[in-house]
Design a protein around this motif. Structure first.
Motif, mmCIF file in Angstrom:
data_model
loop_
_atom_site.group_PDB
_atom_site.id
_atom_site.type_symbol
_atom_site.label_atom_id
_atom_site.label_comp_id
_atom_site.label_asym_id
_atom_site.label_seq_id
_atom_site.Cartn_x
_atom_site.Cartn_y
_atom_site.Cartn_z
ATOM 1 N N THR A 100 0.838 -1.191 0.000
ATOM 2 C CA THR A 100 0.000 0.000 0.000
ATOM 3 C C THR A 100 0.872 1.240 0.000
ATOM 4 O O THR A 100 2.026 1.190 0.429
ATOM 5 N N GLY B 276 -13.927 2.772 1.604
ATOM 6 C CA GLY B 276 -12.701 3.032 0.854
ATOM 7 C C GLY B 276 -12.438 4.503 0.637
ATOM 8 O O GLY B 276 -11.326 4.906 0.316
ATOM 9 N N GLU B 277 -13.443 5.332 0.806
ATOM 10 C CA GLU B 277 -13.311 6.770 0.581
ATOM 11 C C GLU B 277 -14.532 7.426 1.229
ATOM 12 O O GLU B 277 -15.506 6.735 1.531
ATOM 13 N N PRO B 278 -14.492 8.743 1.399
ATOM 14 C CA PRO B 278 -15.652 9.377 2.026
ATOM 15 C C PRO B 278 -16.912 9.192 1.181
ATOM 16 O O PRO B 278 -16.869 9.287 -0.044
ATOM 17 N N ASP C 264 -22.132 2.713 5.280
ATOM 18 C CA ASP C 264 -20.763 3.179 5.102
ATOM 19 C C ASP C 264 -19.903 2.505 6.172
ATOM 20 O O ASP C 264 -20.364 2.285 7.292
ATOM 21 N N ASN C 265 -18.692 2.136 5.831
ATOM 22 C CA ASN C 265 -17.787 1.623 6.867
ATOM 23 C C ASN C 265 -16.385 2.086 6.553
ATOM 24 O O ASN C 265 -16.000 2.210 5.400
ATOM 25 N N TYR C 266 -15.647 2.371 7.631
ATOM 26 C CA TYR C 266 -14.332 3.004 7.486
ATOM 27 C C TYR C 266 -13.231 2.064 7.937
ATOM 28 O O TYR C 266 -13.294 1.507 9.035
ATOM 29 N N TRP C 267 -12.236 1.856 7.083
ATOM 30 C CA TRP C 267 -11.067 1.046 7.457
ATOM 31 C C TRP C 267 -9.927 1.341 6.512
ATOM 32 O O TRP C 267 -10.014 2.236 5.677
ATOM 33 N N GLU D 173 -4.320 -1.523 6.212
ATOM 34 C CA GLU D 173 -3.599 -1.953 7.416
ATOM 35 C C GLU D 173 -4.507 -2.663 8.411
ATOM 36 O O GLU D 173 -4.100 -3.638 9.035
ATOM 37 N N PRO E 110 -19.582 6.917 9.048
ATOM 38 C CA PRO E 110 -19.444 5.469 8.875
ATOM 39 C C PRO E 110 -19.961 4.687 10.079
ATOM 40 O O PRO E 110 -19.985 3.472 10.041
ATOM 41 N N THR F 266 -3.904 6.418 12.377
ATOM 42 C CA THR F 266 -4.533 6.086 11.088
ATOM 43 C C THR F 266 -4.164 7.110 10.023
ATOM 44 O O THR F 266 -4.428 6.911 8.862
ATOM 45 N N ASP G 189 -5.732 9.772 9.696
ATOM 46 C CA ASP G 189 -6.997 10.400 9.299
ATOM 47 C C ASP G 189 -7.455 11.333 10.407
ATOM 48 O O ASP G 189 -7.256 11.050 11.591
ATOM 49 N N ILE H 87 -15.256 10.996 9.363
ATOM 50 C CA ILE H 87 -13.874 11.074 8.891
ATOM 51 C C ILE H 87 -13.711 12.364 8.084
ATOM 52 O O ILE H 87 -14.510 12.649 7.203
ATOM 53 N N GLY I 244 -11.422 5.629 -4.430
ATOM 54 C CA GLY I 244 -11.281 4.565 -3.435
ATOM 55 C C GLY I 244 -9.898 3.943 -3.417
ATOM 56 O O GLY I 244 -9.642 3.049 -2.625
ATOM 57 N N ARG J 211 -5.792 4.323 -2.853
ATOM 58 C CA ARG J 211 -4.890 5.189 -2.125
ATOM 59 C C ARG J 211 -3.627 5.470 -2.936
ATOM 60 O O ARG J 211 -2.995 4.563 -3.454
HETATM 61 P P1 AMP Z 1 -6.951 2.019 1.717
HETATM 62 O O1 AMP Z 1 -5.979 1.437 2.657
HETATM 63 O O2 AMP Z 1 -6.417 2.153 0.336
HETATM 64 O O3 AMP Z 1 -8.286 1.318 1.773
HETATM 65 O O4 AMP Z 1 -7.227 3.516 2.174
HETATM 66 C C1 AMP Z 1 -7.604 3.797 3.485
HETATM 67 C C2 AMP Z 1 -7.977 5.234 3.607
HETATM 68 O O5 AMP Z 1 -9.160 5.498 2.835
HETATM 69 C C3 AMP Z 1 -8.332 5.634 5.012
HETATM 70 O O6 AMP Z 1 -7.194 5.943 5.784
HETATM 71 C C4 AMP Z 1 -9.241 6.834 4.775
HETATM 72 O O7 AMP Z 1 -8.475 7.983 4.496
HETATM 73 C C5 AMP Z 1 -10.000 6.437 3.520
HETATM 74 N N1 AMP Z 1 -11.281 5.783 3.822
HETATM 75 C C6 AMP Z 1 -11.549 4.469 3.820
HETATM 76 N N2 AMP Z 1 -12.839 4.238 4.115
HETATM 77 C C7 AMP Z 1 -13.415 5.440 4.330
HETATM 78 C C8 AMP Z 1 -14.741 5.871 4.688
HETATM 79 N N3 AMP Z 1 -15.738 5.008 4.862
HETATM 80 N N4 AMP Z 1 -14.944 7.202 4.831
HETATM 81 C C9 AMP Z 1 -13.930 8.087 4.654
HETATM 82 N N5 AMP Z 1 -12.679 7.741 4.308
HETATM 83 C C10 AMP Z 1 -12.411 6.432 4.146
#
Ligand code: AMP
Length: 649
Positions: free
Chosen positions: A241, A379-381, A400-403, A406, A429, A494, A496, A508, A520, A522
């Motif tokens: 990544t 994956g993105e906002p 929506d879910n944030y991760w 890593e 999220p 993170t 973020d 986020i 989506g 990075r």
């Molecule tokens: P990646 O490892 O390529 O999936 O990118 C992760 C990054 O994508 C995170 O650190 C956030 O900056 C962003 N991200 C992932 N999911 C979300 C979400 N649901 N809302 C906002 N940002 C997100």
């Protein structure tokens, strides 16, 4: 205390008792002796001493009860191919690939690099690797040769698995020339390259190195290869990544923790119904459709491992969201697949929904979506207008879910498996996921901030199971990159920004570093800058992520040329802009190509020489660049404004 708060508190206050119970969801060959070993914190190990195997848990253990149930549905609108595989078929195919890898000398701990398009063989190969204790490293098929070469040199694979070509929007993308060029650039030499011939592009083979996949499959057609039992913390895979430096990081995932966490994520987040014995009344099974690519973490977790660990059918899709099996435009293709295969839960990125949003909305209501419980986006906002549009369009919960790559599974999410009445809130999220001790720290003082105050989102140690164990081959880099915010190395950053409201919903607010998110995916702006600097005419450059209605963000480059004569006329500028874009295409792939390259006489920097990227980004987005007290040359931003031209009305 509500049910969510109660279970969440238990998971973070008594992690060992919580995860001991969760670990019962998978088969262990030998039981673990300790739930958590934190002696070398922040490097932690889960389920120490326990031996298990991912492939056994994803395939073999279902044979007794599900051998004739569909395990994989493969649909390619690029090639017009659709195939289904039962768990028995999957077992046979995985054994064939495992046998061919063993015959090529691959053993426990060896790396196998996959540079493959979205074909079932990619999934078989990942499972075959974990079956024999080899470590897979999947490199996204769209990556250019030099990105691939860097990953080959870092992972040092014994064998590389690849194919003649991928296909995008009906256009063949030959992989073999990219792979050959990467192997020219790389210092490391694999002993074997196994090539899948899809009949899309011709391939020249290197004698003694390149072999044909189908021939090997025939040779090992009836093979049976026993699972190699691994200690829980032995690596299952490496996934690269981008970060703020030009050198990609190999995110290393363990075996036992990964399996336990993915099952927990299905139970609490993605498909709670699968855990109370509910099956689809028509298909007689649960079906999960993650519209992603195996080259990304979502593909690893939610196309391959999680659905199979839970005995579900996984739908693997190659193609665009707006093109049908006949190659004609069809914005309803995904919904037709949901209807036809009785998909119960679906997962994709907000960008895909923004693509659909540009189409005639009638495609949303043309198909029977009665099987679908929810659509997950990550994956993105996720912007509110897109969330509302799709929620109203398909009449399903949008979760929506944030991760991050890593963490390997969500940190913030609505958790209907804990409390079915948990409601999502637009723009958020959700709430912290079980096992994740999340906090927001003030940027200046590092003290924890309260509700409605912006802070850096961190995870307090230990990271729960399923998160990265280290950077491949570089524990120091892992600790220094992620655990440097506090001197005692007790929190993982993170990178973020986040904020939490009075009701405990988290939001986020973007990255704290120079990483941008394009559709989506990075990308590190530094990587793109390094690539642009590779063009002989460029003296210096700065790349920023700028808001884009479709892709979330796009990279915009500003560059200073070595010789102003090279951009004397508008035609010269256009030519050089094209050349710079082609340079990025070649070294990083089209995904990283800047949407524009603007030529400027100076770049905005502080007196100490630090690039003022946030100011540059603000100007690009028509915002106030903020405090410019430290800027060395105040005219630099004026030049940026001139280069950008007048704002559109
Ligand atoms: P990646 O490892 O390529 O999936 O990118 C992760 C990054 O994508 C995170 O650190 C956030 O900056 C962003 N991200 C992932 N999911 C979300 C979400 N649901 N809302 C906002 N940002 C997100």
């Amino acid at each position: 205390m509500d049910r969510y708060s109660e279970i969440y508190r238990h998971s973070v206050d008594e992690p060992e008792s919580f995860w001991r119970a969760e670990a019962a969801a998978i088969d262990w060959q030998a039981p673990f002796t300790r739930v958590l070993d934190d002696d070398a914190a922040p490097l932690s190990r889960w389920f120490v001493g326990g031996t298990t195997n991912l492939c056994h848990n994803a395939v073999d253990r279902h044979l007794a009860t599900r051998s004739s149930q569909v395990a994989l549905i493969y649909v390619s609108t690029e090639t017009g191919i659709e195939r289904t595989y039962t768990y028995r078929d999957l077992f046979d195919e995985v054994n064939r690939v495992a046998a061919m890898l063993v015959a090529e000398g691959v053993g426990r701990g060896d790396r196998v690099l996959l540079y493959l398009p979205m074909v079932p063989e990619a999934l078989f190969a990942m499972l075959a690797c974990t079956r024999i204790g080899a470590i897979h490293s999947v490199v996204f098929g769209g990556f250019a040769s030099s990105s691939l070469a860097t990953r080959i040199d870092d992972a040092r694979p014994t064998v590389i698995l690849s194919a003649d070509a991928g296909s995008r929007a009906g256009r063949v993308v030959p992989y073999k020339p990219l792979l050959d060029a990467a192997l020219e650039l790389a210092g490391h030499r694999p002993s074997r390259v196994v090539l899948l011939d899809r009949g899309l592009a011709s391939m020249t083979r290197v004698d003694g190195r390149d072999v044909d996949w189908a021939t090997l499959r025939d040779e090992h057609f009836d093979a049976r290869v026993p699972c190699v039992w691994l200690e829980s913390s032995e690596p299952s895979y490496i996934l690269y990544t981008s970060g703020t430096t030009g050198i990609p990081k190999g995110v290393q995932r363990d075996t036992g923790g990964h399996a336990v966490a993915l099952v927990a994520s299905m139970r609490y987040i993605f498909d709670p119904a699968a855990f109370d014995g509910t099956v689809d009344p028509v298909s007689g099974r649960r079906t999960f459709f993650a519209a992603s690519d195996i080259g990304w973490v979502v593909g690893h977790c939610y196309i391959v491992y999680a659905p199979l660990l839970c005995g579900m059918a996984s739908l693997m899709y190659e193609g665009l969201p707006i093109r049908g099996m006949d190659g004609e435009a069809d914005p309803g293709i995904w919904w037709s697949l949901v209807a036809r295969h009785r998909v119960n839960a679906m997962f994709t990125a907000p960008t895909a929904i923004r693509v659909l949003k540009k189409q005639d909305p009638s495609h949303l209501t043309r198909h029977d979506l009665s099987s679908l419980d929810a659509l997950f986006l990550a994956g993105e906002p996720l912007d509110e207008p897109t969330a509302r549009w799709i929620a109203e369009g398909i009449g399903k919960p949008i979760l929506d879910n944030y991760w991050q790559t890593e963490t390997g599974w969500p940190m913030l999410s609505t958790q209907r498996g804990i409390d079915p009445s948990m409601e999502p809130r637009f723009g958020s999220p959700g709430k912290p996921v079980v096992g994740f001790r999340l906090k927001l720290l003030d940027e200046a003082s590092n003290a924890e901030v309260g509700a409605n105050r912006k802070g850096v989102l961190v995870i307090e140690a230990p990271l729960p199971p399923g998160c990265m164990s280290t950077v491949w081959g570089d524990d120091r880099r892992f600790v220094e990159t992620y655990w440097s915010l506090l001197a005692d190395r007790s929190v993982y950053s993170t990178f973020d920004w986040g904020i939490r409201d009075d009701d405990g919903y988290w939001f986020i607010l973007g990255r704290t570093d120079d990483v941008i998110n394009v559709a989506g995916h990075r990308l590190g702006t530094r990587e793109i800058e390094e690539s642009i600097s590779g063009h002989a005419a460029i003296a210096e450059t700065a790349v920023v992520g700028v808001a884009d209605a479709l892709k979330g963000q796009v990279p915009i480059a500003f560059a200073i040329v070595r010789d102003p004569v090279s951009i004397a006329t508008p035609a010269d500028r256009l030519r050089l802009e094209g050349e710079v874009m082609a340079t990025v295409d070649r070294s990083l792939g089209a995904l990283a190509r800047p949407a524009r390259v603007h030529f400027v006489p100076t770049l905005p920097k502080t007196r100490s020489g630090k690039m003022l990227r946030r100011a540059l980004q603000a100007v690009c987005e028509g915002r106030d660049p903020g405090d410019l007290a430290t800027i060395e040359d105040p005219t630099a931003l004026e030049h940026v404004r001139i280069a950008l031209g007048p704002p559109f009305p």
